[in-house]
Scaffold this motif. Structure first.
Motif, PDB file in Angstrom:
ATOM      1  N   ARG A 452     -38.341  60.327-124.566  1.00  0.00           N
ATOM      2  CA  ARG A 452     -38.825  61.555-123.932  1.00  0.00           C
ATOM      3  C   ARG A 452     -40.245  61.338-123.390  1.00  0.00           C
ATOM      4  NH1 ARG A 452     -37.971  64.451-127.973  1.00  0.00           N
ATOM      5  NH2 ARG A 452     -35.781  64.837-127.470  1.00  0.00           N
ATOM      6  N   GLU A 453     -41.030  60.567-124.111  1.00  0.00           N
ATOM      7  CA  GLU A 453     -42.382  60.239-123.640  1.00  0.00           C
ATOM      8  C   GLU A 453     -42.337  59.493-122.317  1.00  0.00           C
ATOM      9  OE1 GLU A 453     -44.812  59.753-127.871  1.00  0.00           O
ATOM     10  OE2 GLU A 453     -44.078  58.001-126.784  1.00  0.00           O
ATOM     11  N   SER A 454     -41.366  58.612-122.179  1.00  0.00           N
ATOM     12  CA  SER A 454     -41.250  57.860-120.923  1.00  0.00           C
ATOM     13  C   SER A 454     -41.039  58.811-119.758  1.00  0.00           C
ATOM     14  CB  SER A 454     -40.086  56.868-121.012  1.00  0.00           C
ATOM     15  OG  SER A 454     -40.305  55.929-122.051  1.00  0.00           O
ATOM     16  N   GLY A 455     -40.200  59.838-119.951  1.00  0.00           N
ATOM     17  CA  GLY A 455     -39.993  60.831-118.904  1.00  0.00           C
ATOM     18  C   GLY A 455     -41.253  61.623-118.611  1.00  0.00           C
ATOM     19  N   THR A 456     -42.004  61.950-119.659  1.00  0.00           N
ATOM     20  CA  THR A 456     -43.251  62.695-119.472  1.00  0.00           C
ATOM     21  C   THR A 456     -44.261  61.881-118.678  1.00  0.00           C
ATOM     22  OG1 THR A 456     -42.911  63.881-121.552  1.00  0.00           O
ATOM     23  CG2 THR A 456     -45.150  63.845-120.662  1.00  0.00           C
ATOM     24  N   VAL A 457     -44.413  60.609-119.056  1.00  0.00           N
ATOM     25  CA  VAL A 457     -45.360  59.740-118.346  1.00  0.00           C
ATOM     26  C   VAL A 457     -44.952  59.580-116.895  1.00  0.00           C
ATOM     27  CG1 VAL A 457     -46.269  57.391-118.214  1.00  0.00           C
ATOM     28  CG2 VAL A 457     -46.084  58.533-120.421  1.00  0.00           C
ATOM     29  N   PHE A 458     -43.642  59.408-116.656  1.00  0.00           N
ATOM     30  CA  PHE A 458     -43.161  59.282-115.280  1.00  0.00           C
ATOM     31  C   PHE A 458     -43.477  60.539-114.483  1.00  0.00           C
ATOM     32  CE2 PHE A 458     -39.796  60.253-112.210  1.00  0.00           C
ATOM     33  CZ  PHE A 458     -39.917  59.168-111.353  1.00  0.00           C
ATOM     34  N   GLY A 459     -43.228  61.710-115.054  1.00  0.00           N
ATOM     35  CA  GLY A 459     -43.487  62.962-114.347  1.00  0.00           C
ATOM     36  C   GLY A 459     -44.962  63.141-114.016  1.00  0.00           C
ATOM     37  N   VAL A 460     -45.828  62.809-114.997  1.00  0.00           N
ATOM     38  CA  VAL A 460     -47.268  62.958-114.767  1.00  0.00           C
ATOM     39  C   VAL A 460     -47.746  61.998-113.690  1.00  0.00           C
ATOM     40  CG1 VAL A 460     -49.533  62.642-115.819  1.00  0.00           C
ATOM     41  CG2 VAL A 460     -47.749  63.855-117.066  1.00  0.00           C
ATOM     42  N   LEU A 461     -47.334  60.739-113.779  1.00  0.00           N
ATOM     43  CA  LEU A 461     -47.770  59.748-112.789  1.00  0.00           C
ATOM     44  C   LEU A 461     -47.213  60.077-111.402  1.00  0.00           C
ATOM     45  CD1 LEU A 461     -47.472  56.409-114.798  1.00  0.00           C
ATOM     46  CD2 LEU A 461     -49.514  57.744-114.318  1.00  0.00           C
ATOM     47  N   PHE A 462     -45.954  60.512-111.350  1.00  0.00           N
ATOM     48  CA  PHE A 462     -45.360  60.872-110.055  1.00  0.00           C
ATOM     49  C   PHE A 462     -46.099  62.047-109.431  1.00  0.00           C
ATOM     50  CE2 PHE A 462     -42.124  62.908-107.343  1.00  0.00           C
ATOM     51  CZ  PHE A 462     -41.784  61.820-106.541  1.00  0.00           C
ATOM     52  N   SER A 463     -46.468  63.017-110.243  1.00  0.00           N
ATOM     53  CA  SER A 463     -47.215  64.167-109.740  1.00  0.00           C
ATOM     54  C   SER A 463     -48.589  63.751-109.230  1.00  0.00           C
ATOM     55  CB  SER A 463     -47.349  65.223-110.842  1.00  0.00           C
ATOM     56  OG  SER A 463     -46.080  65.664-111.286  1.00  0.00           O
ATOM     57  N   LEU A 464     -49.253  62.865-109.959  1.00  0.00           N
ATOM     58  CA  LEU A 464     -50.581  62.398-109.529  1.00  0.00           C
ATOM     59  C   LEU A 464     -50.492  61.619-108.226  1.00  0.00           C
ATOM     60  CD1 LEU A 464     -52.164  61.284-112.929  1.00  0.00           C
ATOM     61  CD2 LEU A 464     -52.744  63.300-111.567  1.00  0.00           C
ATOM     62  N   ILE A 465     -49.468  60.754-108.132  1.00  0.00           N
ATOM     63  CA  ILE A 465     -49.309  59.975-106.899  1.00  0.00           C
ATOM     64  C   ILE A 465     -49.035  60.905-105.719  1.00  0.00           C
ATOM     65  CG2 ILE A 465     -47.822  58.302-105.728  1.00  0.00           C
ATOM     66  CD1 ILE A 465     -47.446  56.927-108.438  1.00  0.00           C
ATOM     67  N   THR A 466     -48.177  61.908-105.940  1.00  0.00           N
ATOM     68  CA  THR A 466     -47.891  62.887-104.876  1.00  0.00           C
ATOM     69  C   THR A 466     -49.149  63.626-104.459  1.00  0.00           C
ATOM     70  OG1 THR A 466     -45.648  63.170-105.755  1.00  0.00           O
ATOM     71  CG2 THR A 466     -46.489  64.879-104.272  1.00  0.00           C
ATOM     72  N   LEU A 467     -49.970  63.995-105.426  1.00  0.00           N
ATOM     73  CA  LEU A 467     -51.214  64.708-105.132  1.00  0.00           C
ATOM     74  C   LEU A 467     -52.180  63.839-104.331  1.00  0.00           C
ATOM     75  CD1 LEU A 467     -52.652  67.410-105.648  1.00  0.00           C
ATOM     76  CD2 LEU A 467     -53.628  66.396-107.714  1.00  0.00           C
ATOM     77  N   VAL A 468     -52.269  62.551-104.714  1.00  0.00           N
ATOM     78  CA  VAL A 468     -53.170  61.639-103.988  1.00  0.00           C
ATOM     79  C   VAL A 468     -52.694  61.437-102.560  1.00  0.00           C
ATOM     80  CG1 VAL A 468     -53.991  59.264-103.892  1.00  0.00           C
ATOM     81  CG2 VAL A 468     -53.965  60.476-106.069  1.00  0.00           C
ATOM     82  N   VAL A 469     -51.385  61.221-102.389  1.00  0.00           N
ATOM     83  CA  VAL A 469     -50.846  61.022-101.035  1.00  0.00           C
ATOM     84  C   VAL A 469     -51.064  62.264-100.183  1.00  0.00           C
ATOM     85  CG1 VAL A 469     -48.729  60.649 -99.722  1.00  0.00           C
ATOM     86  CG2 VAL A 469     -49.158  59.315-101.797  1.00  0.00           C
ATOM     87  N   ALA A 470     -50.819  63.447-100.759  1.00  0.00           N
ATOM     88  CA  ALA A 470     -51.015  64.684-100.012  1.00  0.00           C
ATOM     89  C   ALA A 470     -52.474  64.877 -99.627  1.00  0.00           C
ATOM     90  CB  ALA A 470     -50.515  65.873-100.835  1.00  0.00           C
TER      91      ALA A 470
END
Length: 542
Positions: A452-470
């Motif tokens: 479950r932690e792996s999913g949490t880390v993926f979600g957080v990193l994906f959100s950060l990457i999306t925010l940086v790209v935007a």
């Protein structure tokens, strides 16, 4: 094995414990028992005495970092890791359990079985092979001077508890007979053990009751205290590292590089004596032994309930998480709990394995139910989860580049989860591996939480990457305005003309949420198919 015998004796069984080691050759190798193992001992009524058993309760740990450009110097930092764990010789632990067997309250054994309840310890009996069909085990009597290899001690049994270690003969027999399949993996690391002088830690307060470690990549060194104030130092490293230790000069450089403060002032007679002995061990090729071999078993019991595996025979693991002794003790406790539950159900004429039992069947039916149903379904999944947890993120890079990549991502994930917990403890829990020592958590529960932690880390990193790209694409001002618009729409229902932005943001959140829910449902279905849970203190029925 001794703890399993304790539980069996309290249920009215007559138990013979046969040990390959001679009685006068008891091992003094240290065992570390933490909260999970202590809970298993406490449930069985086993008390560890500091004076009689040489048991030392740890106050925590000391982690050393080498001082740059300063020979034989390292700075130690106190941590709470291992606090409350107990260190004692393995032989003393067996003696403590044996005392509990002898002093067991007679009221714990039913009157009808009181005369049959007895445990005998026999040393110098090495298991050679097992006849599963006729329920007979054959032992070499190594305590005699007989030089022939075809003279055996035959022991008939009703239930054979295989607690014969990582190279288990019982497990090998079950595997050859097609009862189970077994997969074994070596961690690619090897260890040597030496003695450290008392007071090497410069007499800091309570440091004589702490575990000391000198981490250095794939080379790990740690020392556990003895009751007399001395320490046992273990150095773990890949085989290539040990191949470079050819003479006393190489051994001395090893000590200076990896445990720089372990031997204090070499001019002191005592320290010089310990250091010379350590160098002698380090250059001795025969002193090298494998650090860890994991064992995955598809089953822990025979189909008819006449044989069961516990301890390293059932689930030997890499010693990366410090849980080996705890897992072995807990498995024996599970065995006792499963037998007790089945015997109680049998005596009350209840339901056994989903079928009505009229109370007239022999006790073997209750035993089969206990082993094949309760123990197998309740403990085997947790045992395999425990072994997988010990392998995750650890092991030598010598076994291939995939292991190195896995190790890197494992520790990166652990770092991210730790940072998230410290920054936002109300949103993110501590790493799941911190619960390994908690007896209220089953090993399979911990494994599920790590996924479950792996999913949490993926979600957080994906959100950060999306925010940086935007931000790079539309600018900081536009992104902030979009987030404010979305927040206002969620709180007040007024998007103020930014409905399109709100739809995009909420759509993104919906996709991430759907992915998490899909993963959760998949894990839930997997847990349901296992039909078992390793948390003994919760009444979850298979």
């Amino acid at each position: 094995g001794a703890l399993a015998a304790l539980y069996l004796s309290r249920l009215g069984w007559r138990v013979r414990v046969l040990d390959a080691m001679a009685g006068n050759e008891r091992t003094n190798e240290n065992a570390v028992v933490s909260r999970r193992g202590l809970a298993a001992l406490r449930d069985a009524g086993v008390v560890l005495d500091p004076e009689r058993d040489g048991a030392t309760t740890l106050e925590g740990a000391v982690v050393y970092r080498r001082v740059p450009n300063t020979p034989n110097a390292a700075i130690g930092q106190n941590t709470n890791q291992f606090k409350g764990s107990v260190v004692l010789p393995r032989g003393a632990l067996v003696d403590a359990i044996a005392r509990s067997i002898r002093s067991s309250d007679e009221s714990s054994v039913s009157l009808e079985n009181a005369s049959a309840a007895a445990v005998t310890f026999e040393y110098g009996k090495s298991l050679r092979f097992v006849d599963l069909d006729n329920r007979v085990a054959f032992f070499d009597d190594v305590s005699t001077q007989c030089s022939t290899n075809d003279v055996f001690v035959e022991v008939a049994y009703d239930v054979l508890v295989g607690a014969d270690g990582a190279e288990s003969v019982v497990r090998g027999t079950l595997e050859r007979e097609g009862v189970l399949t077994c997969e074994r993996n070596a961690d690619g690391l090897f260890a040597k053990t030496v003695a450290l002088p008392p007071g090497f830690y410069t007499h800091e307060i309570d440091w004589h009751r702490r575990r000391h470690s000198w981490p250095s990549g794939l080379v790990d060194a740690f020392a556990t205290p003895n009751a007399d104030g001395s320490f046992v130092l273990t150095i773990v490293a890949p085989i290539g590292f040990w191949d470079r230790v050819r003479d006393a000069s190489d051994a001395e450089k090893l000590l200076e590089s990896y445990v720089p403060n372990a031997f204090g002032d070499v001019d002191d007679t005592t320290d010089s004596y310990y250091k010379s002995n350590a160098i002698e061990v380090l250059v001795n090729k025969n002193a090298l032994h494998p650090n860890g071999v994991s064992t995955f078993c598809s089953r822990l019991t025979n189909f008819d309930g006449t044989a069961v595996l516990v301890g390293d025979a059932a689930h030997s693991a890499w010693p990366t998480l410090g849980q080996n002794m705890d897992a072995t003790l807990e498995t024996s406790a599970y065995l006792g709990a499963a037998l007790e539950r089945a015997m109680d159900t049998h005596a009350s004429g209840g339901v056994l394995g989903g079928k009505e039992d009229d109370g007239g069947k022999e006790k073997e039916n209750a035993v089969k139910t206990a082993l094949v149903t309760y123990f197998e379904r309740g403990r085997a999944p947790a045992a395999r989860a425990y072994v997988r947890l010990c392998e995750t993120g650890f092991g030598s890079g010598d076994v291939g580049w995939k292991r190195r990549v896995e190790n890197f991502f494992f520790f990166a994930k652990l770092f991210v989860v730790t940072c998230l917990h410290r920054l936002l403890p109300f949103l993110f829990d501590a790493p799941a591996l911190s619960k390994m020592d908690d007896p209220s958590w089953g090993y399979d529960d911990v494994e599920d939480e790590t996924r479950r932690e792996s999913g949490t880390v993926f979600g957080v990193l994906f959100s950060l990457i999306t925010l940086v790209v935007a931000t790079r694409r539309f600018g900081v001002k536009k992104v902030v305005e979009s987030l404010v618009t979305t927040g206002r729409a969620l709180l007040t229902g007024d998007a103020n003309g930014g409905e399109g932005v709100v739809i995009v943001v909420l759509g993104f959140v919906a996709v991430v949420t759907a992915a998490f829910r899909f993963a959760e449902k998949r894990r839930a279905r997997k847990r349901e198919t296992r039909r078992g849970n390793a948390t003994r203190r919760e009444t979850r029925v298979a």
